[in-house]
Design an enzyme around this catalytic site. Structure first.
Site, PDB file in Angstrom:
ATOM      1  N   ASP A 162       0.874  -1.116   9.436  1.00 35.86           N
ATOM      2  CA  ASP A 162       1.137   0.063  10.273  1.00 35.86           C
ATOM      3  C   ASP A 162       2.640   0.387  10.268  1.00 35.86           C
ATOM      4  O   ASP A 162       3.054   1.535  10.028  1.00 35.86           O
ATOM      5  CB  ASP A 162       0.656  -0.261  11.698  1.00 35.86           C
ATOM      6  CG  ASP A 162       0.431   0.968  12.554  1.00 35.86           C
ATOM      7  OD1 ASP A 162       0.490   2.082  12.029  1.00 35.86           O
ATOM      8  OD2 ASP A 162       0.191   0.788  13.764  1.00 35.86           O
ATOM      9  N   ASN A 218      -3.758   0.537  15.631  1.00 32.14           N
ATOM     10  CA  ASN A 218      -4.316   0.020  16.896  1.00 32.14           C
ATOM     11  C   ASN A 218      -4.885   1.198  17.696  1.00 32.14           C
ATOM     12  O   ASN A 218      -4.614   2.361  17.393  1.00 32.14           O
ATOM     13  CB  ASN A 218      -3.255  -0.753  17.686  1.00 32.14           C
ATOM     14  CG  ASN A 218      -2.018   0.086  17.957  1.00 32.14           C
ATOM     15  OD1 ASN A 218      -2.084   1.110  18.637  1.00 32.14           O
ATOM     16  ND2 ASN A 218      -0.892  -0.324  17.402  1.00 32.14           N
ATOM     17  N   TYR A 252      -4.408  -9.006  13.927  1.00 29.88           N
ATOM     18  CA  TYR A 252      -5.665  -9.040  14.687  1.00 29.88           C
ATOM     19  C   TYR A 252      -6.501 -10.297  14.452  1.00 29.88           C
ATOM     20  O   TYR A 252      -7.529 -10.487  15.105  1.00 29.88           O
ATOM     21  CB  TYR A 252      -6.488  -7.775  14.425  1.00 29.88           C
ATOM     22  CG  TYR A 252      -6.096  -6.611  15.310  1.00 29.88           C
ATOM     23  CD1 TYR A 252      -4.972  -6.674  16.122  1.00 29.88           C
ATOM     24  CD2 TYR A 252      -6.855  -5.448  15.346  1.00 29.88           C
ATOM     25  CE1 TYR A 252      -4.604  -5.612  16.931  1.00 29.88           C
ATOM     26  CE2 TYR A 252      -6.493  -4.379  16.171  1.00 29.88           C
ATOM     27  CZ  TYR A 252      -5.373  -4.467  16.951  1.00 29.88           C
ATOM     28  OH  TYR A 252      -5.025  -3.416  17.768  1.00 29.88           O
ATOM     29  N   ILE A 302       0.823  -1.219   0.000  1.00 28.81           N
ATOM     30  CA  ILE A 302       0.000   0.000   0.000  1.00 28.81           C
ATOM     31  C   ILE A 302       0.855   1.267   0.000  1.00 28.81           C
ATOM     32  O   ILE A 302       0.432   2.298  -0.518  1.00 28.81           O
ATOM     33  CB  ILE A 302      -1.005  -0.023   1.175  1.00 28.81           C
ATOM     34  CG1 ILE A 302      -2.166   0.942   0.893  1.00 28.81           C
ATOM     35  CG2 ILE A 302      -0.340   0.275   2.507  1.00 28.81           C
ATOM     36  CD1 ILE A 302      -3.351   0.769   1.817  1.00 28.81           C
ATOM     37  N   GLY A 320       3.202  -5.102  10.706  1.00 28.05           N
ATOM     38  CA  GLY A 320       2.311  -5.213   9.547  1.00 28.05           C
ATOM     39  C   GLY A 320       2.250  -3.927   8.749  1.00 28.05           C
ATOM     40  O   GLY A 320       3.252  -3.219   8.576  1.00 28.05           O
ATOM     41  N   SER A 359      -7.682  -5.737   9.930  1.00 29.35           N
ATOM     42  CA  SER A 359      -7.911  -6.749  10.983  1.00 29.35           C
ATOM     43  C   SER A 359      -7.530  -8.187  10.632  1.00 29.35           C
ATOM     44  O   SER A 359      -7.512  -9.039  11.520  1.00 29.35           O
ATOM     45  CB  SER A 359      -9.375  -6.766  11.472  1.00 29.35           C
ATOM     46  OG  SER A 359      -9.650  -5.668  12.308  1.00 29.35           O
ATOM     47  N   THR A 360      -7.238  -8.481   9.359  1.00 27.47           N
ATOM     48  CA  THR A 360      -7.022  -9.892   9.012  1.00 27.47           C
ATOM     49  C   THR A 360      -5.560 -10.334   9.119  1.00 27.47           C
ATOM     50  O   THR A 360      -5.218 -11.453   8.743  1.00 27.47           O
ATOM     51  CB  THR A 360      -7.544 -10.220   7.592  1.00 27.47           C
ATOM     52  OG1 THR A 360      -6.707  -9.570   6.628  1.00 27.47           O
ATOM     53  CG2 THR A 360      -8.984  -9.775   7.416  1.00 27.47           C
ATOM     54  N   GLY A 361      -4.705  -9.462   9.663  1.00 30.52           N
ATOM     55  CA  GLY A 361      -3.316  -9.846   9.892  1.00 30.52           C
ATOM     56  C   GLY A 361      -3.127 -10.207  11.352  1.00 30.52           C
ATOM     57  O   GLY A 361      -3.684 -11.188  11.847  1.00 30.52           O
TER      58      GLY A 361
END
Ligand code: ADP
Length: 173
Positions: free
Chosen positions: A35, A25, A123, A12, A33, A119-121
């Site tokens: 972030d 978060n 989290y 990204i 990740g 959220s799919t990493g």
């Protein structure tokens, strides 16, 4: 809607759109990740602005900063839910993270936006479910607010790309 929403495998931080969405978060403290990648590529200005303007962000919501060294005008830091089995409001919170991000981008006059798979990493949100919610929520928002010309989902690995391709049927015509 299918002409506006695209699914791309990639990083990204390399996208040329007005807004990049970060999977942040609730402490807005930076992390791993996507972030970590956004703060690394964008430079220290992003964290400085986050610290000056905000004291965290509730799950399901988002805040906006400028984009430092990135080729975007803004970064929207969206806080998706941590997966806790599915009965703790996770679907509603995930949909809300996407919707709030689009509303903020719209408020700041943007027409092009890129999302990661929130959220799919780390989290742990199951990616097939997360993909359905992402695509349903975004396509519904675009129907109601036809201001965006481009919404790109930038999916980091093959498994995530496949999950989003599988859920693409949830995007209306
Ligand atoms: P969360 O904590 O919300 O799960 P993560 O950053 O751990 O956030 O993961 C979200 C998704 O972002 C995962 O699919 C992960 O592989 C992906 N990801 C990691 N780095 C990047 C990047 N540079 N560009 C796009 N997606 C990324």
């Amino acid at each position: 809607m299918k002409d506006k929403i695209t699914l791309i495998r990639g990083d990204i931080t390399q996208q040329e759109v007005e807004v990049l969405v970060n999977a942040a978060n609730a402490h807005l403290a930076g992390g791993g990740g996507v972030d970590g990648a956004i703060h690394h590529a964008g430079g220290a200005a992003i964290m400085k602005e986050l610290k000056e303007k905000y004291r965290g962000c509730p799950t399901g919501s988002a805040v906006i900063t400028r984009a430092g060294n990135l080729r975007a005008r803004y970064v929207i830091h969206a806080v998706g839910p941590r997966w806790q089995g599915g009965n703790k409001g996770e679907p509603t919170l995930l949909a809300s993270a996407y919707r709030t991000s689009l509303a903020l981008a719209q408020q700041y006059g943007c027409q092009t936006i890129a999302f990661p798979s929130i959220s799919t990493g780390i989290y742990g949100y199951p990616v097939e479910e997360g993909a359905k919610i992402a695509l349903k929520t975004v396509s519904q928002y675009l129907r109601e607010n036809p201001v965006f010309t481009t919404v790109r989902f930038i999916l980091f690995d093959e498994k995530t790309l496949k999950a989003y391709q599988g859920a693409y049927q949830y995007v209306g015509a």
